[in-house]
Each structure stands twice: as structure tokens, then as C-alpha cells.
Design a protein around this motif. Structure first.
Motif, PDB file in Angstrom:
ATOM      1  N   VAL A  59      11.495  -2.142   2.999  1.00  0.00           N
ATOM      2  CA  VAL A  59      10.279  -2.893   2.594  1.00  0.00           C
ATOM      3  C   VAL A  59      10.319  -3.348   1.270  1.00  0.00           C
ATOM      4  O   VAL A  59      10.603  -2.688   0.305  1.00  0.00           O
ATOM      5  CB  VAL A  59       9.010  -1.938   2.781  1.00  0.00           C
ATOM      6  CG1 VAL A  59       7.806  -2.696   2.628  1.00  0.00           C
ATOM      7  CG2 VAL A  59       9.127  -1.378   4.139  1.00  0.00           C
ATOM      8  N   LEU A  61       8.222  -4.929  -1.949  1.00  0.00           N
ATOM      9  CA  LEU A  61       6.979  -5.102  -2.323  1.00  0.00           C
ATOM     10  C   LEU A  61       7.040  -5.743  -3.970  1.00  0.00           C
ATOM     11  O   LEU A  61       8.065  -5.712  -4.498  1.00  0.00           O
ATOM     12  CB  LEU A  61       6.252  -3.707  -2.453  1.00  0.00           C
ATOM     13  CG  LEU A  61       6.288  -3.131  -1.353  1.00  0.00           C
ATOM     14  CD1 LEU A  61       5.731  -1.486  -1.525  1.00  0.00           C
ATOM     15  CD2 LEU A  61       5.317  -3.512  -0.214  1.00  0.00           C
ATOM     16  N   ILE A  67       3.152   1.346  -1.289  1.00  0.00           N
ATOM     17  CA  ILE A  67       3.662   0.999   0.340  1.00  0.00           C
ATOM     18  C   ILE A  67       2.665   1.534   0.973  1.00  0.00           C
ATOM     19  O   ILE A  67       2.116   2.726   0.791  1.00  0.00           O
ATOM     20  CB  ILE A  67       4.845   1.360   0.688  1.00  0.00           C
ATOM     21  CG1 ILE A  67       5.359   1.003   1.931  1.00  0.00           C
ATOM     22  CG2 ILE A  67       5.358   2.861   0.619  1.00  0.00           C
ATOM     23  CD1 ILE A  67       6.663   1.167   2.312  1.00  0.00           C
ATOM     24  N   ASP A 115       6.071  -8.037   1.806  1.00  0.00           N
ATOM     25  CA  ASP A 115       4.907  -8.047   1.642  1.00  0.00           C
ATOM     26  C   ASP A 115       4.255  -9.370   1.352  1.00  0.00           C
ATOM     27  O   ASP A 115       4.989 -10.097   0.552  1.00  0.00           O
ATOM     28  CB  ASP A 115       4.118  -7.336   0.380  1.00  0.00           C
ATOM     29  CG  ASP A 115       2.718  -7.045   0.685  1.00  0.00           C
ATOM     30  OD1 ASP A 115       1.961  -6.337   1.191  1.00  0.00           O
ATOM     31  OD2 ASP A 115       2.216  -7.795  -0.658  1.00  0.00           O
ATOM     32  N   PHE A 153       1.687  -5.187   3.609  1.00  0.00           N
ATOM     33  CA  PHE A 153       2.569  -3.795   3.513  1.00  0.00           C
ATOM     34  C   PHE A 153       1.922  -3.136   2.218  1.00  0.00           C
ATOM     35  O   PHE A 153       2.601  -2.124   1.848  1.00  0.00           O
ATOM     36  CB  PHE A 153       3.989  -3.877   3.723  1.00  0.00           C
ATOM     37  CG  PHE A 153       4.272  -4.640   5.137  1.00  0.00           C
ATOM     38  CD1 PHE A 153       3.699  -4.110   6.151  1.00  0.00           C
ATOM     39  CD2 PHE A 153       5.117  -5.745   5.114  1.00  0.00           C
ATOM     40  CE1 PHE A 153       4.118  -4.759   7.501  1.00  0.00           C
ATOM     41  CE2 PHE A 153       5.371  -6.277   6.131  1.00  0.00           C
ATOM     42  CZ  PHE A 153       4.873  -5.862   7.334  1.00  0.00           C
ATOM     43  N   CYS A 154       0.953  -3.871   1.333  1.00  0.00           N
ATOM     44  CA  CYS A 154       0.888  -3.356   0.012  1.00  0.00           C
ATOM     45  C   CYS A 154      -0.498  -2.779   0.140  1.00  0.00           C
ATOM     46  O   CYS A 154      -1.325  -3.495   0.550  1.00  0.00           O
ATOM     47  CB  CYS A 154       1.071  -4.460  -0.770  1.00  0.00           C
ATOM     48  SG  CYS A 154       0.161  -4.243  -2.482  1.00  0.00           S
ATOM     49  N   GLU A 196       6.778   6.310  -5.784  1.00  0.00           N
ATOM     50  CA  GLU A 196       7.158   6.231  -4.573  1.00  0.00           C
ATOM     51  C   GLU A 196       6.816   7.790  -3.957  1.00  0.00           C
ATOM     52  O   GLU A 196       6.404   8.072  -2.838  1.00  0.00           O
ATOM     53  CB  GLU A 196       8.531   5.729  -4.159  1.00  0.00           C
ATOM     54  CG  GLU A 196       8.481   4.261  -4.373  1.00  0.00           C
ATOM     55  CD  GLU A 196       7.312   3.330  -3.782  1.00  0.00           C
ATOM     56  OE1 GLU A 196       6.888   4.057  -2.764  1.00  0.00           O
ATOM     57  OE2 GLU A 196       7.021   2.568  -4.372  1.00  0.00           O
TER      58      GLU A 196
END
Length: 218
Positions: A59, A61, A67, A115, A153-154, A196
Motif C-alpha cells: 500500500v 500512501l 493506513i 491512495d 486507503f488513507c 505504523e
């Protein structure tokens, strides 16, 4: 050389001219942005997600964004997803310095999810294997090369915060993490991973709330 051998061959075979910007060694997205004078909204942060029973996906971003794992679950159709552990990244990206993975999951056997914030930026700047150079491409070229799934996706995008990506919430998280850097408690490169890790901790709460209606997540 800014591009690792894998990425260099990929670009050469397709006749892609990828611009490279050297800079002083920098480990966090904010440090890279400062060193290169690149807007953070144009920088790519790579997050690797592991599916149940194996199999990974990438993913991509903006660096200030967290995320939205629930959104990734919906896009992939996989109910059980978790952020990959740092130890896994060394095995998945053996030709990269830790934390300097390029946003080309297709070269590492994993699908790519990008994203929508990055698509709107027009250009994409990214680390391509080390912490002292960044490469950049027009976003359209990047999308053509990776054929990603583009979506929201953010968490900033999905929550529609004022100002979009890079809102005060994640800036506050980064400020909270920064005192640990340089005091011997964490290596500098771990700052983005700490953010994260916080997302990983929040994942449990998201899973428990999966069955409830959430206005922000649609």
C-alpha cells in the motif's frame, strides 16, 4: 546509484528516464522532504500488508497518512490483514536498505494499492533502495508501470479532514514519537515504523468494530 539493480533494469528495459535527486542521509519522510524541498504530499510511503496464511501486498500512501486497513480489506476482499513485521521486510526486499523500499510491489511479487491522495499530486517522489537519494516520475507514468488499484486507503482521505492528507492528527503523532529519536531509545529510521506500529495497535479496535456501522468509513 539511486536505483537498485532490480528497478534500474526494469526502467532500462522500458526506456524510462527516471530523474534522481541526491540528498543528505535522511530516514523519515519529513527529513527527506526537508532535504529535497519536496512537498510531503508528493512523497510515497510504502506499507507492506500480510494476508492470513501468507501472501503480501503493498500500500502506497503520502507519508503523513495512516493506513486504513478496513478500506484495504474491502478493496482486496481479504478479511484478515495485518501490517508486516519489520523482520519480514528484510526478506521481502533483500536489495533495499531497511525502510527504503520502492513503491513497485510488482517487482517483488505483490500487488500495489495506491491512495488517491498521491494520484492528485501529479508527480511521485520515492526512495529506490537507499536513504540518500530519491527518484521521481510523473504520476501517470508510475501508474502505467505498476498498474495499481487506486482507492481511498488513507484515514485522512476517508475521514475528510480539513486540509486533506498531513492533517494535525498525524503531525501530532510524529511529534510525540520524535523525542525518542536521538536519545538512544530508537534508531532514527524507526520513526515512520513507530507510526505504523500505532496503526497496528489500532487495528485490533478496528476489527472489533467491524460489525458496527461507521459513518466515516462509509
Amino acid at each position: 546509484m539511486a536505483l537498485n539493480d532490480r528497478l534500474h533494469r526494469f526502467f532500462t528495459e522500458r526506456g524510462i528516464a527516471c530523474a534522481v535527486m541526491p540528498h543528505r542521509e535522511a530516514f523519515t519522510a519529513k527529513e527527506v522532504a526537508t532535504a529535497t524541498h519536496v512537498a510531503e504530499r508528493e512523497l510515497a510511503k510504502v506499507v507492506v500488508v500480510r494476508g492470513e496464511g501468507g501472501g503480501h501486498l503493498m500500500v502506497v500512501l503520502p507519508p503523513a497518512c495512516r493506513i486504513a486497513l478496513k478500506a484495504v480489506r474491502h478493496a482486496t476482499g481479504r478479511r484478515h490483514l495485518a501490517l508486516a513485521a519489520e523482520a519480514e521486510l528484510g526478506q521481502l526486499f533483500p536489495d533495499c536498505e531497511m525502510g527504503a523500499m520502492p513503491p513497485f510491489g510488482n517487482l517483488y511479487g505483490m500487488p500495489v494499492y495506491v491512495d488517491a491522495c498521491l494520484k492528485r499530486a501529479g508527480e511521485i517522489f520515492f526512495q529506490a533502495g537507499n536513504h540518500h537519494e530519491v527518484a521521481h516520475l510523473p504520476y501517470g507514468e508510475y501508474e502505467r508501470l505498476t498498474t495499481p488499484v487506486v482507492g481511498e486507503f488513507c484515514l485522512h482521505e476517508r475521514e475528510k479532514d480539513v486540509g486533506g492528507c498531513g492533517g494535525d492528527h498525524d503531525q501530532a503523532q510524529e511529534r510525540a514519537c520524535r523525542p525518542a529519536v536521538g536519545e538512544g531509545r530508537l534508531p532514527a529510521r524507526s520513526l515512520d515504523h513507530v507510526v505504523e506500529d500505532q496503526a497496528r495497535a489500532e487495528e485490533g479496535a478496528c476489527v472489533r468494530a467491524e460489525g458496527h456501522h461507521d459513518e466515516r468509513d462509509g
